[in-house]
Design an enzyme around this catalytic site. Structure first.
Site, PDB file in Angstrom:
ATOM      1  N   CYS A   3     118.668  93.502 100.996  1.00  0.00           N
ATOM      2  CA  CYS A   3     117.595  92.507 100.863  1.00  0.00           C
ATOM      3  C   CYS A   3     116.878  92.767  99.541  1.00  0.00           C
ATOM      4  O   CYS A   3     117.441  93.412  98.648  1.00  0.00           O
ATOM      5  CB  CYS A   3     116.662  92.515 102.072  1.00  0.00           C
ATOM      6  SG  CYS A   3     115.739  94.044 102.306  1.00  0.00           S
ATOM      7  N   ASN A   6     114.225  96.408 100.621  1.00  0.00           N
ATOM      8  CA  ASN A   6     114.780  97.450 101.499  1.00  0.00           C
ATOM      9  C   ASN A   6     113.712  98.128 102.360  1.00  0.00           C
ATOM     10  O   ASN A   6     113.799  99.299 102.688  1.00  0.00           O
ATOM     11  CB  ASN A   6     115.569  98.502 100.697  1.00  0.00           C
ATOM     12  CG  ASN A   6     116.435  99.443 101.540  1.00  0.00           C
ATOM     13  OD1 ASN A   6     116.678 100.582 101.171  1.00  0.00           O
ATOM     14  ND2 ASN A   6     116.909  98.981 102.691  1.00  0.00           N
ATOM     15  N   CYS A   8     112.057  95.763 104.877  1.00  0.00           N
ATOM     16  CA  CYS A   8     111.928  94.889 106.054  1.00  0.00           C
ATOM     17  C   CYS A   8     113.300  94.515 106.629  1.00  0.00           C
ATOM     18  O   CYS A   8     113.763  95.127 107.590  1.00  0.00           O
ATOM     19  CB  CYS A   8     111.133  93.625 105.712  1.00  0.00           C
ATOM     20  SG  CYS A   8     109.432  93.932 105.190  1.00  0.00           S
ATOM     21  N   ARG A   9     113.951  93.518 106.020  1.00  0.00           N
ATOM     22  CA  ARG A   9     115.155  92.956 106.647  1.00  0.00           C
ATOM     23  C   ARG A   9     116.357  93.898 106.656  1.00  0.00           C
ATOM     24  O   ARG A   9     117.011  94.072 107.695  1.00  0.00           O
ATOM     25  CB  ARG A   9     115.545  91.642 105.946  1.00  0.00           C
ATOM     26  CG  ARG A   9     114.550  90.532 106.189  1.00  0.00           C
ATOM     27  CD  ARG A   9     114.731  89.399 105.205  1.00  0.00           C
ATOM     28  NE  ARG A   9     114.419  89.809 103.840  1.00  0.00           N
ATOM     29  CZ  ARG A   9     114.566  89.052 102.761  1.00  0.00           C
ATOM     30  NH1 ARG A   9     115.035  87.833 102.901  1.00  0.00           N
ATOM     31  NH2 ARG A   9     114.243  89.503 101.566  1.00  0.00           N
ATOM     32  N   SER A  10     116.678  94.497 105.502  1.00  0.00           N
ATOM     33  CA  SER A  10     117.926  95.285 105.481  1.00  0.00           C
ATOM     34  C   SER A  10     117.841  96.596 106.273  1.00  0.00           C
ATOM     35  O   SER A  10     118.834  96.963 106.912  1.00  0.00           O
ATOM     36  CB  SER A  10     118.452  95.503 104.055  1.00  0.00           C
ATOM     37  OG  SER A  10     117.559  96.232 103.264  1.00  0.00           O
ATOM     38  N   ASP A 119     112.335  85.885 104.780  1.00  0.00           N
ATOM     39  CA  ASP A 119     111.599  87.085 104.364  1.00  0.00           C
ATOM     40  C   ASP A 119     110.296  87.175 105.167  1.00  0.00           C
ATOM     41  O   ASP A 119     109.435  86.310 105.045  1.00  0.00           O
ATOM     42  CB  ASP A 119     111.298  86.966 102.863  1.00  0.00           C
ATOM     43  CG  ASP A 119     110.618  88.203 102.314  1.00  0.00           C
ATOM     44  OD1 ASP A 119     110.189  89.071 103.118  1.00  0.00           O
ATOM     45  OD2 ASP A 119     110.496  88.298 101.087  1.00  0.00           O
TER      46      ASP A 119
HETATM   47  P1  4NP Z   1     112.526  92.794 102.348  1.00  0.00           P
HETATM   48  O1  4NP Z   1     111.022  92.235 102.284  1.00  0.00           O
HETATM   49  O2  4NP Z   1     113.233  92.257 101.111  1.00  0.00           O
HETATM   50  O3  4NP Z   1     113.044  92.192 103.605  1.00  0.00           O
HETATM   51  O4  4NP Z   1     112.429  94.295 102.364  1.00  0.00           O
HETATM   52  C1  4NP Z   1     110.213  92.344 101.146  1.00  0.00           C
HETATM   53  C2  4NP Z   1     109.591  93.532 100.861  1.00  0.00           C
HETATM   54  C3  4NP Z   1     108.765  93.633  99.754  1.00  0.00           C
HETATM   55  C4  4NP Z   1     108.569  92.525  98.943  1.00  0.00           C
HETATM   56  C5  4NP Z   1     109.187  91.332  99.229  1.00  0.00           C
HETATM   57  C6  4NP Z   1     110.018  91.233 100.337  1.00  0.00           C
HETATM   58  N1  4NP Z   1     107.692  92.636  97.806  1.00  0.00           N
HETATM   59  O5  4NP Z   1     107.489  91.618  97.126  1.00  0.00           O
HETATM   60  O6  4NP Z   1     107.183  93.723  97.535  1.00  0.00           O
END
Ligand code: 4NP
Length: 147
Positions: A3, A6, A8-10, A119
């Site tokens: 993702c 790294n 949340c989703r992954s 997201d």
């Molecule tokens: P992820 O979620 O890609 O599912 O881990 C996010 C985590 C952090 C951010 C965006 C999405 N950020 O902008 O910091």
């Protein structure tokens, strides 16, 4: 499992796929990373940890890392969570063999629809539950297919 951050989703996908693999007796190396370096070294988001805890999965010990070209050599398949991750990973492929390894995770649930795992970072806990349900279905379908 790839993702953006790294956190949340992954990491959720890593934990959920690991649970499915264990439950079906499949030996597999499952890992996750982000296309960005924003959160390198950090634990998963507390909402991701909490959501998975409710399903008996512990991802609290994971630490974020960034995707590298070497991942194409280390893994047989690379699942990306959304269209932006897909673009960022595909930009790094070295050859057709690398390209063939990359796909959107939700192709396992909605083939041909190019759907993204939303997201959940800027939203509430409901978003994390939705992500859980989507990834859980993808894991179930993919492992069935592998078997
Ligand atoms: P992820 O979620 O890609 O599912 O881990 C996010 C985590 C952090 C951010 C965006 C999405 N950020 O902008 O910091």
């Amino acid at each position: 499992m790839v993702c953006l951050g790294n956190i949340c989703r992954s990491p959720m996908a890593e934990g959920i796929f690991r649970k499915h693999a264990e439950n079906s007796g499949l030996r597999a190396i499952i890992d996750s990373c982000g296309t960005s370096d924003y959160h390198v070294g950090q634990s998963p988001d507390y909402r991701a940890i909490k959501t998975l805890n409710q399903h008996g999965i512990d991802i609290s010990g994971l630490a974020a890392r960034q995707f590298t070209v070497e991942d194409f050599d280390l893994f047989d398949h690379i699942f990306v969570m959304d269209a932006s991750n897909l673009m960022n990973v595909v930009a790094l492929v070295r050859n057709e063999e690398d390209r063939k390894k990359v796909s959107l995770l939700l192709d396992e649930v909605y083939p041909g629809e190019n759907r993204s795992v939303p997201d959940p970072y800027f939203g509430g806990i409901d978003g994390f539950n939705e992500v859980y349900n989507l990834i859980d279905k993808a894991a179930e379908n993919y492992l069935k297919k592998l078997k």
